[in-house]
Design a protein around this motif. Structure first.
Motif, short mmCIF file in Angstrom:
data_model
loop_
_atom_site.label_atom_id
_atom_site.label_comp_id
_atom_site.label_asym_id
_atom_site.label_seq_id
_atom_site.Cartn_x
_atom_site.Cartn_y
_atom_site.Cartn_z
N GLU A 343 0.83 -1.20 0.00
CA GLU A 343 0.00 0.00 0.00
C GLU A 343 0.87 1.25 0.00
OE1 GLU A 343 -3.16 2.75 0.26
OE2 GLU A 343 -3.13 0.63 -0.37
N LEU A 344 1.88 1.29 0.84
CA LEU A 344 2.76 2.45 0.90
C LEU A 344 3.53 2.63 -0.41
CD1 LEU A 344 4.18 1.93 4.50
CD2 LEU A 344 2.66 3.78 3.79
N ALA A 345 4.07 1.53 -0.94
CA ALA A 345 4.91 1.62 -2.12
C ALA A 345 4.11 1.93 -3.39
CB ALA A 345 5.68 0.32 -2.31
N MET A 346 2.95 1.33 -3.52
CA MET A 346 2.17 1.49 -4.75
C MET A 346 1.39 2.80 -4.80
SD MET A 346 0.88 -2.48 -5.15
CE MET A 346 0.01 -2.19 -6.69
N HIS A 347 1.25 3.46 -3.66
CA HIS A 347 0.56 4.76 -3.63
C HIS A 347 1.48 5.81 -3.03
CE1 HIS A 347 -2.68 1.70 -3.71
NE2 HIS A 347 -3.25 2.56 -4.56
N TRP A 348 2.72 5.82 -3.53
CA TRP A 348 3.75 6.69 -2.99
C TRP A 348 3.39 8.16 -3.13
CZ3 TRP A 348 7.05 6.46 0.54
CH2 TRP A 348 8.17 7.29 0.59
N ASP A 349 2.71 8.51 -4.19
CA ASP A 349 2.32 9.92 -4.35
C ASP A 349 1.42 10.38 -3.20
OD1 ASP A 349 0.32 8.17 -5.18
OD2 ASP A 349 -0.51 9.58 -6.63
N LYS A 350 0.71 9.45 -2.61
CA LYS A 350 -0.19 9.76 -1.49
C LYS A 350 0.54 9.80 -0.15
CE LYS A 350 -4.45 7.94 0.65
NZ LYS A 350 -5.47 6.85 0.55
N TYR A 351 1.55 8.93 0.01
CA TYR A 351 2.19 8.76 1.32
C TYR A 351 3.60 9.35 1.41
CZ TYR A 351 -1.61 5.37 1.78
OH TYR A 351 -2.85 4.76 1.82
N ARG A 352 4.12 9.86 0.31
CA ARG A 352 5.50 10.38 0.32
C ARG A 352 5.64 11.54 1.31
NH1 ARG A 352 6.23 11.92 -5.03
NH2 ARG A 352 5.03 13.76 -4.47
N ASP A 353 4.72 12.49 1.26
CA ASP A 353 4.86 13.71 2.06
C ASP A 353 3.97 13.73 3.29
OD1 ASP A 353 6.74 14.83 0.26
OD2 ASP A 353 5.09 15.37 -1.08
N ALA A 354 3.05 12.79 3.40
CA ALA A 354 2.15 12.76 4.56
C ALA A 354 1.90 11.31 4.95
CB ALA A 354 0.83 13.46 4.23
N ALA A 355 2.31 10.95 6.14
CA ALA A 355 2.11 9.58 6.61
C ALA A 355 0.63 9.29 6.82
CB ALA A 355 2.87 9.36 7.91
N PRO A 356 0.21 8.06 6.52
CA PRO A 356 -1.21 7.71 6.72
C PRO A 356 -1.59 7.73 8.19
CG PRO A 356 0.08 5.75 6.23
CD PRO A 356 0.99 6.92 6.03
N LYS A 357 -2.85 7.98 8.46
CA LYS A 357 -3.33 8.05 9.85
C LYS A 357 -4.60 7.24 9.98
CE LYS A 357 -1.41 12.66 10.66
NZ LYS A 357 -0.36 12.17 11.58
N GLY A 358 -4.64 6.41 11.00
CA GLY A 358 -5.85 5.65 11.31
C GLY A 358 -6.68 6.38 12.36
N ASN A 359 -7.72 5.73 12.82
CA ASN A 359 -8.58 6.33 13.82
C ASN A 359 -7.97 6.20 15.20
OD1 ASN A 359 -10.54 6.91 11.89
ND2 ASN A 359 -11.42 4.84 12.05
#
Length: 359
Positions: A343-359
């Protein structure tokens, strides 16, 4: 001819800048580092350790030299830009290998995510063999005062005290981070929550061996459940401890250092070295400590079932008859960890500059 110091230094600075720019241009891009601790033989094609499943299934096909590590080789997936490393067992091997990696000029890891995916023991009061557990916290189980069991005061629960304390339950709790060392690490809660949410419904392998193993733990409801993905803290100690009394200490030690917030789940050797090394490098701006995850999958229980002694369980494990969860735990580490890595590698444009956040 008169020496022109200003021209000399300007030329030298220009050469340094040009060299630095060239090095940066040639650096290998790394979105995620998969960290494992051991491999039994070859990286593929034989009896697997923690690394082999990643090499064969992600896959990690490209070999790179890994100076400063026992294993000597890293593996890379150029399409996903994922790097896989084997650090060696124990916190010292982990800390030295991670430091060598971060300081390696071939990589810029300032935005890279680190996923430690390794096997460990599990508290039968928490869960069952074959399960996968994301760690919100790492507790240092190696740094302590210890009194021999034959000399423990009768009023003490065990012989362990904080290095800066004189009793097992000294209050206030000594500083977690001090000149004596680091006792507890909290991983970024939002990232851990996100990883757990992404993988909580992953179906894990269940086998006849796992069913036989957990059936022995009558009276331990959580130990008898099928493998599942969970959240729980890991206790990191270089000593491979075992038994009901040590398990009671581990539960107390985690609760003590987290002031009752933590829940002891899994045992590990390397995790405190992993966190110590990356925390130090984060202070230098070379990594982002909020992009670190730890996944431990249960290969064995940390205490014996009813009717068996700690020595009985140790004998089983020494002769490998007690590790019914070994191969399933290796599979679980990949099956759960790879969901996050992909998920992190294949959507790098989404996670490169902002780490994902859960609830």
């Amino acid at each position: 001819m008169r020496f022109r110091a200003d021209l000399f230094f300007a030329t030298a600075l220009s050469a340094v800048a040009s060299s630095a720019a060239s090095a940066a241009d040639s650096q290998l891009p790394v979105r995620v580092v998969v960290v494992t601790t051991f491999e039994i033989g070859k990286d593929s094609g034989d009896v697997p350790g923690e690394f082999q499943t990643w090499v064969e299934k992600l896959p990690l096909s490209q070999e790179l030299a890994a100076p400063g590590t026992d294993h000597g080789l890293m593996r890379y997936n150029p399409d996903l830009q994922v790097l896989g490393v084997v650090t060696g067992e124990g916190p010292e091997h982990m800390a030295s290998a991670m430091t060598a990696l971060v300081l390696d000029p071939r990589f810029d890891l300032r935005k890279t995510y680190f996923v430690l995916a390794g096997i460990g023991g599990i508290d039968p009061k928490f869960g069952s063999v074959g399960s996968a557990v994301w760690a919100p916290r790492v507790i240092n189980g190696g740094l302590a005062h210890l009194i021999d069991a034959r000399e423990i005061p009768k009023s003490w629960p065990d012989g362990f005290t904080p290095v800066m304390g004189a009793t097992p339950t000294d209050k206030p709790t000594p500083p977690l981070h001090s000149q004596w060392g680091d006792m507890a690490y909290t991983l970024d809660p939002a990232l851990v929550s996100w990883a757990y949410g992404l993988t909580r419904d992953v179906a894990l392998q269940d086998t006849d061996g796992l069913r036989v193993s957990r059936e022995r733990y009558r009276g331990y409801a959580h130990a008898q459940k099928p493998p599942q993905v969970m959240l729980g803290d890991t206790l990191s100690s270089e000593t491979f401890w075992i038994g009901a009394r040590m398990n009671a200490w581990a539960e107390r030690w985690v609760a003590y250092w987290t002031e009752g917030k933590g829940v002891f789940a899994t045992t590990a050797e390397e995790d405190v070295g992993f966190m110590q090394a990356l925390t130090a490098q984060a202070r230098a701006g070379r990594v982002d400590i909020n992009r670190v995850l730890i996944l431990r999958t249960a290969s064995n229980y940390d205490m014996p079932p009813p009717g068996k002694s700690a020595a009985d369980l140790l004998a089983e494990e020494a002769h490998e008859s007690g590790f019914s969860g070994f191969l399933p735990s290796l599979e679980a580490a990949y099956k759960v960890g790879s969901v996050v890595v992909r998920e992190l590698a294949m959507h790098w444009d989404k996670y490169r500059d902002a780490a994902p956040k859960g609830n």
